[in-house]
Enzyme design. Structure first.
Site, short mmCIF file in Angstrom:
data_model
loop_
_atom_site.label_atom_id
_atom_site.label_comp_id
_atom_site.label_asym_id
_atom_site.label_seq_id
_atom_site.Cartn_x
_atom_site.Cartn_y
_atom_site.Cartn_z
N GLY A 1 0.83 -1.19 0.00
CA GLY A 1 0.00 0.00 0.00
C GLY A 1 0.86 1.24 0.00
O GLY A 1 0.50 2.28 0.56
N GLY B 1 -0.56 4.64 -1.02
CA GLY B 1 -1.77 5.09 -0.34
C GLY B 1 -1.56 6.33 0.51
O GLY B 1 -0.43 6.81 0.71
N HIS C 1 -7.58 3.65 20.66
CA HIS C 1 -6.67 4.69 21.17
C HIS C 1 -6.92 4.99 22.65
O HIS C 1 -6.01 4.96 23.48
CB HIS C 1 -6.85 6.00 20.38
CG HIS C 1 -6.65 5.85 18.92
ND1 HIS C 1 -5.76 4.96 18.35
CD2 HIS C 1 -7.22 6.52 17.87
CE1 HIS C 1 -5.79 5.08 17.04
NE2 HIS C 1 -6.67 6.01 16.72
#
Length: 804
Positions: free
Chosen positions: A44, A47, A279
């Site tokens: 990726g 990206g 998170h």
């Protein structure tokens, strides 16, 4: 006699074998002396995440490790064609930056080296993976190196993980003696079941020690400092870091951006899955976990983090408040081609109350909060300590920044906000903290800057000498095998096990709409009460339809519309009563502020009972000492009779609040030991009392109900008395027992500054529909005659009455 060993009979073979072993040992020793190479494969690579953070993080790793004997190769890969990919990567590599303190010439030299070591290739089929592996082996051999290991960084959507993992495992593992590390980006599942499924699939290809699940918050400098801070300040914190001293803990991430361009992702995940489950939960565990003896041991840290989950109290529906910014549904309709009738239930704001059931934290609320389109961008952890001190002298005599009466708090300021940088702040009236001297510096004073109620000068404040982005930190930790900066499978599943029941219970919950930014005002403020979270402000007056074109009643939170050309507020009974009680209190506060007193006239019957109970138990700021209570109507029974409206008021409200007895005005239905005798002139007496005490005979608020026949107060269709004329109080006849009643007249009711009509129950649905269509016909339906002359009429109707 045993046969002679073969090698004794064949000394030539023995010499050859020994020579081969020596050559092998020598080759092995020489191989160990060879410089080692690490191949980093970024999937990726073209990206958004890779372009913004990952290539810069890889360059930062190269700058850190160059000259330490390691050799690197960086392979950017994607599904993009070779020509297109090379073009994108060339631009990305050109934009890379060096630390500010590095000489420009040296930076240019290292940047050129990094570009030489980086390449792009298409990685799509199993053959591509096999070709990549062979190319790495050939390049290592050609340059006379030995392979140390390979890092595969999967910056791709999670649905691609399993296929990629299969190809890596079957065709692209390094040879014996070299390690493999596979890096995975969130989301790691949608709930517990999907996370378990993904973990099982990945576990069939990789060992646990080979997987590195990234939560980029663990790479943020202040988050990474929480455990070292606790460790270096054990002496000061051992007595403070517990329920006896901590009032509450706040873990907050606020954003100003919306979800435009990401609504496809957001519709599937929402704010809880996007931010809180990962998170903020990671940060929560770092604050709440027991501190290992050796925080340098990744195994000990991970073990203690995991031990924090079993003591988290299960989340309930009342543990959360949800919101959604107003433009969100429109963005979803545009981006996902939804019909005009579509309204999303996805929350973009959430406040969650977490309790930890152990000896250290029992009873301490941990508040997790995150949202989009809020007033500022900021992230922090705030530990607010209880304050038992009382300072006799006024604040102007307090010792600046050191008075024991100032708030006492520790803030891990993760980033952004008015401070603008990561920092650790400790109130000066707590203790002077110890921090690593090499990597941290004291924050310079900023006059006028206030943080959490105090000027910056009231804190010991420290920030990193050199700010580094989270991905640079994490890529370095991957290389150095720092597993404690990543999410293990056990940790991941424990987190999902904690959050999934709440997510299931909220699946059909309608979030509160908020306008966004500074215009939110206090709309999203919430408060703790008895282990529950609730919004501080009354529910918003808005229609919030569900996802179908014909929404069900459960798809509404509070409906604000018109009924008989007057405002209508509709909700489920509990929410409706809370709203009405809040509106009555607000009216009382305004009236007392302006006139010194509040005159409230209340109907009897069963409908107001829940309201009385709500006012008695949930409105401690109500100005009862300045409130006069009047009756709208009364049955002609003794005041102590269970059927008396006054007796219901006494039972459910008066005995629980402190209203001066001379401010309570029951209707005089029982005079001279007779009930409602006209010659006793009870109606005139009550009218005179009203005229004497209520300015212009205008009540501040009158609460009415509506009967199944359209009557209100004790004004009935069959008994036209009191519907017009100058009488303020009248005697009427009810079709049901007890037949004789006393009531305020319709003209007196219509003098009120505000009239609230409370209609509840499925039995009222038919009359509610009928009354919605009729005109001003009080003789047929007395309720239709309620229209204050200069005041306001508001209908409060529950869904059973309004929707059936």
């Amino acid at each position: 006699m045993l046969a002679e060993p073969h090698f004794k009979r064949c000394p030539g073979i023995w010499k050859m074998l020994m020579a081969a072993v020596c050559v092998a040992l020598l080759s092995s020793l020489q191989a160990q002396d060879l410089p080692g190479q690490v191949s980093i494969i970024l999937l990726g690579a073209t990206g958004d995440l890779a372009r913004k953070y990952l290539w810069q993080g890889l360059f930062h790793l190269y700058l850190e490790e160059v000259g330490k004997g390691h050799h690197f190769r960086f392979h950017g890969t994607a599904l993009t064609s070779t020509e297109q990919g090379q073009e994108v990567i060339a631009k990305v590599l050109e934009s890379l930056s060096c630390p500010r303190d590095m000489a420009p010439g040296h930076c240019a030299e290292l940047k050129a080296q990094f570009q030489q070591l980086s390449e792009y290739r298409q990685l799509k089929t199993p053959k591509d993976y096999l070709a990549l592996s062979k190319d790495i082996e050939a390049q290592v051999e050609h340059e006379g190196l030995r392979e140390i290991g390979r890092i595969f960084y999967l910056s791709v959507p999670p649905f691609a993980y399993v296929d990629i993992a299969r190809n890596i495992n079957s065709s692209c593992r390094p040879g014996p003696g070299a390690w493999l590390r596979v890096v995975l980006e969130k989301p790691f599942g949608h709930d517990l079941h999907s996370a378990q499924q993904l973990a099982a699939e990945l576990g069939s290809f990789f060992r646990e020690e080979e997987m590195y699940r990234v939560d980029h918050y663990l790479g943020k400098q202040v988050v990474a400092q929480i455990l070292p801070f606790r460790d270096q300040n054990r002496a000061a914190l051992d007595g403070l870091w517990n329920r006896h001293h901590v009032e509450r803990v706040e873990v907050v991430m606020k954003e100003t951006l919306d979800a435009e361009g990401r609504t496809s992702f957001y519709e599937e995940y929402g704010v809880i899955r996007d931010v809180l489950q990962n998170h903020l939960t990671e940060v929560l565990t770092l604050v709440a976990m027991e501190l290992p003896v050796n925080i340098s041991s990744p195994e000990a840290v991970l073990q203690h983090k995991l031990q924090a989950f079993p003591v988290l109290r299960g989340l309930q529906r009342h543990s959360a408040v949800l919101g959604q910014y107003q433009a969100y549904s429109g963005q979803v309709r545009r981006e996902l081609q939804k019909p005009d009738s579509f309204h999303s239930l996805t929350p973009t704001f959430a406040g969650i109350l977490v309790h930890i059931d152990n000896l250290r934290w029992e009873g301490v609320p941990f508040i997790l909060m995150s949202g989009k389109v809020l007033d500022e961008r900021v992230s922090y952890v705030r530990i607010l300590f209880k304050n038992q001190a009382f300072c006799v002298q006024s604040e102007k005599h307090w010792v600046a920044a050191q008075s024991r009466c100032l708030p006492r708090q520790i803030i891990f300021h993760i980033g952004h906000g008015e401070l603008g940088s990561p920092a650790v702040l400790v109130s000066r009236n707590l203790f002077r903290p110890a921090l690593p001297s090499a990597g941290w510096k004291e924050v310079e004073g900023r006059p006028g800057l206030r943080l959490f109620g105090l000027p910056l000068s009231d804190y010991y404040a420290y920030s990193p000498v050199r700010e580094q982005d989270a991905y640079s930190q994490l890529i370095s930790h991957i290389f150095h095998c720092r597993k404690d900066s990543f999410v293990t499978t056990e940790n991941l599943l424990a987190s999902w096990a904690f959050w999934t029941p709440l997510l299931d219970s909220l699946a059909h919950e309608v979030p509160r709409l908020y306008p966004g930014g500074a215009e939110n005002g206090q709309l999203l403020d919430f408060e703790l009460s008895g282990g529950h979270l609730s919004f501080s402000q009354p529910l918003p007056e808005q229609l919030v339809p569900g996802p179908d074109s014909a929404p069900l009643p459960s798809d509404f939170q509070v409906l604000r519309a018109k009924y008989r050309e007057s405002p209508l507020i509709s909700a489920w009974p509990e929410e409706l009563i809370a709203r009405l009680a809040g509106d009555i209190e607000a009216a009382a506060v305004r009236a007392v502020r302006r006139f010194g007193e509040f005159h409230l006239a209340l109907s009897g019957g069963s409908s107001p009972v829940a309201l009385f109970q709500q006012l008695a138990t949930g409105h401690y700021s109500f100005p009862w000492a300045h409130t006069h209570l009047w009756l709208v109507d009364e049955r002609c029974v003794p005041l102590w009779d269970p059927e008396s409206n006054f007796q219901g008021l006494q039972t459910h409200l008066l005995q629980h609040v402190r209203v001066p007895h001379y401010n309570v005005h029951p209707m005089p239905v029982h005079r001279r030991q007779r009930l409602c005798a006209e010659e006793d002139q009870g109606t005139q007496a009550y009218a005179e009392e009203i005229s004497a005490l209520v300015t212009n005979s205008s009540f501040d608020l009158v609460l009415l109900g509506m009967g199944a026949d359209g009557h209100t107060a004790s004004l009935f269709p069959q008994s036209p008395t009191g519907l017009d004329g100058e009488q303020l109080v009248v005697l009427t006849t009810s079709p049901s027992s007890p037949h004789r009643r006393m009531s305020l007249s319709l003209p007196l009711i219509n003098r009120a500054r505000k009239v609230a009509v409370l209609v509840m129950g499925r039995m009222k649905r038919e009359i509610a529909m009928l009354v919605s269509r009729v005109g001003h016909e009080p003789k047929k339906w007395p309720i239709s005659g309620v229209l204050p002359d200069s005041g306001q009429l508001v209908w409060y109707m529950d869904y059973d009455a309004f929707l059936g």
